[in-house]
Design a protein around this motif. Structure first.
Motif, PDB file in Angstrom:
ATOM      1  N   VAL A 109       4.593 -38.350  51.740  1.00  7.49           N
ATOM      2  CA  VAL A 109       3.858 -39.667  52.017  1.00  7.49           C
ATOM      3  C   VAL A 109       5.005 -40.319  52.511  1.00  7.49           C
ATOM      4  O   VAL A 109       5.996 -40.612  52.881  1.00  7.49           O
ATOM      5  CB  VAL A 109       4.436 -39.743  50.693  1.00  7.49           C
ATOM      6  N   THR A 110       4.221 -40.595  53.829  1.00  7.79           N
ATOM      7  CA  THR A 110       4.437 -41.328  55.160  1.00  7.79           C
ATOM      8  C   THR A 110       4.228 -42.929  55.716  1.00  7.79           C
ATOM      9  O   THR A 110       2.785 -42.463  55.536  1.00  7.79           O
ATOM     10  CB  THR A 110       4.840 -40.485  56.461  1.00  7.79           C
ATOM     11  N   ALA A 111       5.133 -43.267  56.414  1.00  8.24           N
ATOM     12  CA  ALA A 111       4.134 -44.217  56.977  1.00  8.24           C
ATOM     13  C   ALA A 111       4.160 -44.470  58.652  1.00  8.24           C
ATOM     14  O   ALA A 111       3.964 -44.836  58.887  1.00  8.24           O
ATOM     15  CB  ALA A 111       5.030 -45.683  56.766  1.00  8.24           C
ATOM     16  N   ASP A 112       4.595 -42.826  59.075  1.00  9.97           N
ATOM     17  CA  ASP A 112       4.547 -42.787  59.971  1.00  9.97           C
ATOM     18  C   ASP A 112       3.327 -42.695  60.382  1.00  9.97           C
ATOM     19  O   ASP A 112       2.368 -41.594  60.012  1.00  9.97           O
ATOM     20  CB  ASP A 112       5.316 -41.228  61.063  1.00  9.97           C
ATOM     21  N   THR A 113       3.188 -42.545  61.912  1.00 11.77           N
ATOM     22  CA  THR A 113       1.737 -42.863  62.462  1.00 11.77           C
ATOM     23  C   THR A 113       1.244 -41.891  63.328  1.00 11.77           C
ATOM     24  O   THR A 113      -0.022 -42.142  63.751  1.00 11.77           O
ATOM     25  CB  THR A 113       0.930 -43.968  62.863  1.00 11.77           C
TER      26      THR A 113
END
Length: 128
Positions: free
Chosen positions: A81-85
């Protein structure tokens, strides 16, 4: 269903816990990788959710450590679960040993879909 969420941001943990509560799942929390790995040692989980960017050990190394275990817990289903794009992020996560990747902000239907896919693939119980 018993879920472990390894995530340093308490608000993100709270949001996911509230979503899982709707489905009757229980969620244990770990604020950093070492705490999460210790919980895996001492408890039983059906699935692990892990953030990539945490102080100290990052999510990639956390996944590697879970997969390197000498016991059956090495096969725990893992969803990042990440905010990295980053463009290649999904492929990097899967190559490291994750089963799926969710991007923040996480929507309830996306969370349940990912858990369902991963558990169905592995032959486990699926959220109601």
């Amino acid at each position: 269903m018993n879920v472990l969420f390894i995530e340093d941001d308490p608000m993100n943990r709270r949001v996911v816990k509230d979503m899982l509560d709707v489905a009757g799942a229980t969620m244990a929390e770990a604020a950093w990788a070492e705490e999460g790995l210790a919980r895996i040692d001492g408890e039983t989980f059906d699935i692990v959710l892990v953030d990539l960017r945490m102080p100290g050990t990052d999510g990639f190394e956390t996944i590697r450590q879970i997969r390197a275990r000498p016991d059956a817990k090495a096969e725990l289903p893992i969803i990042v679960v990440t905010a990295d794009t980053a463009l290649d992020l999904r492929e990097r996560c899967l190559a490291t040993g994750a089963d799926d990747v969710l991007f923040k902000p996480v929507a309830m239907d996306a969370l349940f879909d990912a858990i369902g896919r991963v558990l169905a693939k592995r032959g486990g119980a699926i959220l109601a």
